[in-house]
Write a protein that holds these residues in place. Structure first.
Motif, mmCIF file in Angstrom:
data_model
loop_
_atom_site.group_PDB
_atom_site.id
_atom_site.type_symbol
_atom_site.label_atom_id
_atom_site.label_comp_id
_atom_site.label_asym_id
_atom_site.label_seq_id
_atom_site.Cartn_x
_atom_site.Cartn_y
_atom_site.Cartn_z
ATOM 1 N N GLU A 294 0.909 -1.317 0.144
ATOM 2 C CA GLU A 294 -0.018 0.041 -0.158
ATOM 3 C C GLU A 294 0.896 1.426 -0.081
ATOM 4 O O GLU A 294 0.675 2.386 -0.757
ATOM 5 C CB GLU A 294 -1.010 0.022 1.166
ATOM 6 N N GLU A 295 1.797 1.381 0.770
ATOM 7 C CA GLU A 295 2.892 2.504 0.701
ATOM 8 C C GLU A 295 3.503 2.650 -0.643
ATOM 9 O O GLU A 295 3.504 3.667 -1.032
ATOM 10 C CB GLU A 295 3.974 2.111 1.939
ATOM 11 N N ARG A 296 4.076 1.310 -1.313
ATOM 12 C CA ARG A 296 4.559 1.682 -2.430
ATOM 13 C C ARG A 296 3.468 2.215 -3.641
ATOM 14 O O ARG A 296 3.898 2.901 -4.425
ATOM 15 C CB ARG A 296 5.143 0.186 -2.939
ATOM 16 N N TYR A 297 2.520 1.593 -3.698
ATOM 17 C CA TYR A 297 1.114 2.061 -4.394
ATOM 18 C C TYR A 297 1.070 3.677 -4.098
ATOM 19 O O TYR A 297 0.804 4.393 -5.160
ATOM 20 C CB TYR A 297 0.107 1.580 -4.019
ATOM 21 N N LEU A 298 0.688 4.151 -3.003
ATOM 22 C CA LEU A 298 0.564 5.409 -2.568
ATOM 23 C C LEU A 298 1.924 6.319 -3.083
ATOM 24 O O LEU A 298 1.617 7.400 -3.725
ATOM 25 C CB LEU A 298 0.243 5.784 -1.119
ATOM 26 N N LYS A 299 3.067 5.866 -2.995
ATOM 27 C CA LYS A 299 4.154 6.810 -3.465
ATOM 28 C C LYS A 299 4.242 6.814 -4.744
ATOM 29 O O LYS A 299 4.234 7.879 -5.412
ATOM 30 C CB LYS A 299 5.476 5.971 -2.823
ATOM 31 N N LEU A 300 3.765 5.716 -5.515
ATOM 32 C CA LEU A 300 3.789 5.606 -7.110
ATOM 33 C C LEU A 300 2.842 6.659 -7.614
ATOM 34 O O LEU A 300 2.987 7.427 -8.592
ATOM 35 C CB LEU A 300 3.621 4.187 -7.640
ATOM 36 N N LEU A 301 1.616 6.811 -6.893
ATOM 37 C CA LEU A 301 0.279 7.390 -7.232
ATOM 38 C C LEU A 301 0.949 8.863 -7.106
ATOM 39 O O LEU A 301 0.507 9.693 -7.893
ATOM 40 C CB LEU A 301 -0.861 7.139 -6.301
ATOM 41 N N ALA A 302 1.651 9.306 -6.149
ATOM 42 C CA ALA A 302 2.011 10.548 -5.638
ATOM 43 C C ALA A 302 2.910 11.181 -6.965
ATOM 44 O O ALA A 302 2.837 12.121 -7.106
ATOM 45 C CB ALA A 302 2.332 10.560 -4.401
ATOM 46 N N PHE B 246 5.060 -4.060 -11.716
ATOM 47 C CA PHE B 246 6.006 -2.986 -11.101
ATOM 48 C C PHE B 246 6.244 -2.877 -9.665
ATOM 49 O O PHE B 246 7.233 -2.664 -9.064
ATOM 50 C CB PHE B 246 5.724 -1.681 -11.614
ATOM 51 N N LEU B 247 5.008 -2.758 -8.809
ATOM 52 C CA LEU B 247 5.137 -2.685 -7.414
ATOM 53 C C LEU B 247 5.349 -3.892 -6.714
ATOM 54 O O LEU B 247 5.419 -3.872 -5.747
ATOM 55 C CB LEU B 247 3.473 -2.262 -7.168
ATOM 56 N N GLY B 248 5.352 -5.187 -7.695
ATOM 57 C CA GLY B 248 5.769 -6.515 -7.025
ATOM 58 C C GLY B 248 4.660 -7.300 -6.286
ATOM 59 O O GLY B 248 5.151 -7.727 -5.301
#
Length: 173
Positions: free
Chosen positions: A133-141, A158-160
Motif C-alpha cells: 500500500e505504501e509503494r502504491y501511494l508513493k507511485l500514485l503521488a 512494477f510494484l511487486g
C-alpha cells in the motif's frame, strides 16, 4: 534541440504504434531511444515466464537496454509501446559523438546514470521496507500519469504485487 543540425548527425526519427515491441529479449539493442512523444514500458520475463515491469518511460526521456547497448551483452528486456510514440534512434557511434562534442555531456550523463542508479536502488529497497500500500501511494503521488497510460497488471508487476492485491489496495483507499 535539433540534434541533426547541432551535432551534424543523421538521427533516425521513428513512429511506433501502441502495442508494438521496439526490442525483444535475445535481440541486440543497437539504439539509445530518445522519446519525443509517447509512453513505453520495459519488462522482462521471470523464471515462470511471467512479465515483470522493470520501468516506464515517457516524453523527453531516454531508454535503452544498458547491458546490451553499452556492453554488447545478451539483452533480456522487452520494450513495449503503450501509446503511439515518436522516438529518435541514437546509435553507439552517434552517442559517442554527442558525448565528445558537448562539453557538459559527460557530466550530464554521469548525473543521469547516478539518478537512475539511485532510483533503482530506492525501488529495490522499497520492495523490502515498505508495504504494498505504501509503494502504491508513493507511485500514485510521484507518477500519477502512469495510472492513465499503463494497465493495472503492468503497475502491479512494477510494484511487486499480484493484480488481485493491487485491486484490494485500491478498494481500501
Amino acid at each position: 534541440m535539433n540534434w541533426n543540425i547541432e551535432f551534424n548527425l543523421e538521427l533516425t526519427n521513428r513512429s511506433v504504434k501502441k502495442g508494438e515491441l521496439l526490442l525483444e529479449a535475445g535481440q541486440r539493442c543497437d539504439y539509445f531511444y530518445y522519446i519525443l512523444k509517447g509512453f513505453l514500458r520495459l519488462y522482462y520475463l521471470d523464471l515462470e515466464g511471467n512479465q515483470v515491469t522493470h520501468w516506464f518511460s515517457s516524453e523527453n526521456s531516454i531508454v535503452t537496454s544498458p547491458f546490451s547497448f553499452f556492453r554488447k551483452e545478451e539483452n533480456i528486456l522487452f520494450i513495449e509501446v503503450l501509446d503511439d510514440t515518436e522516438i529518435l534512434l541514437i546509435t553507439s557511434e552517434q552517442f559517442s559523438i554527442i558525448n565528445n562534442k558537448v562539453k557538459t555531456a559527460d557530466k550530464e550523463l554521469r548525473k543521469l546514470f547516478a539518478e537512475f542508479a539511485m532510483t533503482f536502488s530506492r525501488r529495490i529497497m522499497d520492495i523490502h521496507t515498505k508495504t504494498a500500500e505504501e509503494r502504491y501511494l508513493k507511485l500514485l503521488a510521484e507518477h500519477p500519469y502512469l495510472f492513465q497510460k499503463a494497465k493495472l497488471s503492468h503497475i502491479a508487476s512494477f510494484l511487486g504485487v499480484t493484480q488481485q492485491s493491487l485491486s484490494r489496495i485500491r478498494k481500501n483507499i
